[in-house]
Design a protein around this motif. Structure first.
Motif, short mmCIF file in Angstrom:
data_model
loop_
_atom_site.label_atom_id
_atom_site.label_comp_id
_atom_site.label_asym_id
_atom_site.label_seq_id
_atom_site.Cartn_x
_atom_site.Cartn_y
_atom_site.Cartn_z
N ILE A 1 8.48 -0.69 -4.44
CA ILE A 1 7.07 -0.95 -4.67
C ILE A 1 6.71 -0.52 -6.09
O ILE A 1 5.88 -1.13 -6.74
CB ILE A 1 6.21 -0.16 -3.66
CG1 ILE A 1 6.50 -0.61 -2.25
CG2 ILE A 1 4.74 -0.30 -3.97
CD1 ILE A 1 5.88 0.28 -1.21
N LYS B 1 12.36 -3.05 -0.34
CA LYS B 1 11.95 -3.41 -1.69
C LYS B 1 11.24 -2.25 -2.39
O LYS B 1 10.46 -1.52 -1.78
CB LYS B 1 11.03 -4.62 -1.67
CG LYS B 1 11.74 -5.85 -1.18
CD LYS B 1 10.87 -7.07 -1.24
CE LYS B 1 11.70 -8.24 -0.71
NZ LYS B 1 11.07 -9.49 -0.83
N TYR C 1 9.83 3.07 -2.26
CA TYR C 1 10.34 1.91 -1.53
C TYR C 1 9.50 1.66 -0.28
O TYR C 1 9.07 2.60 0.40
CB TYR C 1 11.79 2.14 -1.09
CG TYR C 1 12.77 2.04 -2.22
CD1 TYR C 1 13.35 0.82 -2.55
CD2 TYR C 1 13.12 3.16 -2.95
CE1 TYR C 1 14.26 0.73 -3.59
CE2 TYR C 1 14.02 3.07 -4.00
CZ TYR C 1 14.59 1.85 -4.30
OH TYR C 1 15.47 1.76 -5.34
N ASP C 2 9.31 0.39 0.02
CA ASP C 2 8.80 -0.02 1.32
C ASP C 2 10.03 -0.05 2.22
O ASP C 2 10.91 -0.90 2.04
CB ASP C 2 8.16 -1.40 1.22
CG ASP C 2 7.72 -1.90 2.58
OD1 ASP C 2 6.75 -1.35 3.12
OD2 ASP C 2 8.38 -2.82 3.11
N ARG D 1 7.31 4.47 3.87
CA ARG D 1 7.46 4.66 2.43
C ARG D 1 8.48 5.76 2.16
O ARG D 1 8.42 6.83 2.75
CB ARG D 1 6.14 5.06 1.78
CG ARG D 1 5.04 4.05 1.91
CD ARG D 1 5.18 2.96 0.89
NE ARG D 1 4.00 2.12 0.83
CZ ARG D 1 3.88 0.96 1.46
NH1 ARG D 1 4.86 0.52 2.22
NH2 ARG D 1 2.81 0.24 1.34
N PRO E 1 -0.65 3.49 -1.31
CA PRO E 1 0.54 2.83 -1.82
C PRO E 1 0.36 2.37 -3.25
O PRO E 1 -0.71 2.48 -3.82
CB PRO E 1 0.75 1.65 -0.88
CG PRO E 1 -0.63 1.30 -0.43
CD PRO E 1 -1.38 2.62 -0.39
#
Length: 141
Positions: free
Chosen positions: A97, A95, A89-90, A76, A134
């Motif tokens: 999040i 992508k 971001y992942d 992350r 998350p």
């Protein structure tokens, strides 16, 4: 990477075309993220495997990025902007999040707990915000 004993450079990670303004190393020392200016308000975040010295992936982001924090496992990446936005971001997929205005003012500091479950942000609005990760972020009461 520099050898401090003799002052020699052992290796470098090359991949950005313009200035690099932000770096983070995962707690295990295996993953590095670098954020560099690309063009006209576009920045590139590159994920590196520090052991193999290879570029694992990259994502382009829009808007200025002032500060960042990388989770201990390198999965992350949390970015804070001058306009108060926080984006998570992942890293493996590149992508987003989560992206939302969480502060009124420039985000000055970010951190993610060692276990990757909590994030804390601080900004010019004089507020520390604590979030569960998350995504979606949930403000702690």
């Amino acid at each position: 990477v520099w050898n401090l004993a003799d002052g020699s450079q052992e290796f470098g990670l090359e991949g950005h075309d313009l200035a690099i303004g932000n770096l983070r190393v995962s707690n295990d020392g295996k993953t590095v993220t670098s954020i560099g200016y690309k063009y006209a308000g576009i920045y590139e975040v590159i994920l590196w495997d520090f052991v193999t010295r290879k570029k694992l992936g990259a994502v382009s982001i829009t808007g200025a990025t002032g500060v960042s924090s990388l989770s201990g496992d390198g999965r992350r990446l949390l970015l804070g902007s001058p306009d108060g936005d926080l984006t998570c971001y992942d890293v493996p997929s590149g992508k987003a999040i989560f992206s939302e205005k969480r502060h009124k003012g420039v985000v000055r500091s970010l951190t993610i707990s060692a276990d990757g479950r909590i994030a804390v942000s601080a900004a010019d609005d004089h507020i520390l915000r604590v979030w569960r990760l998350p995504a979606p972020f949930n403000k702690l009461d």
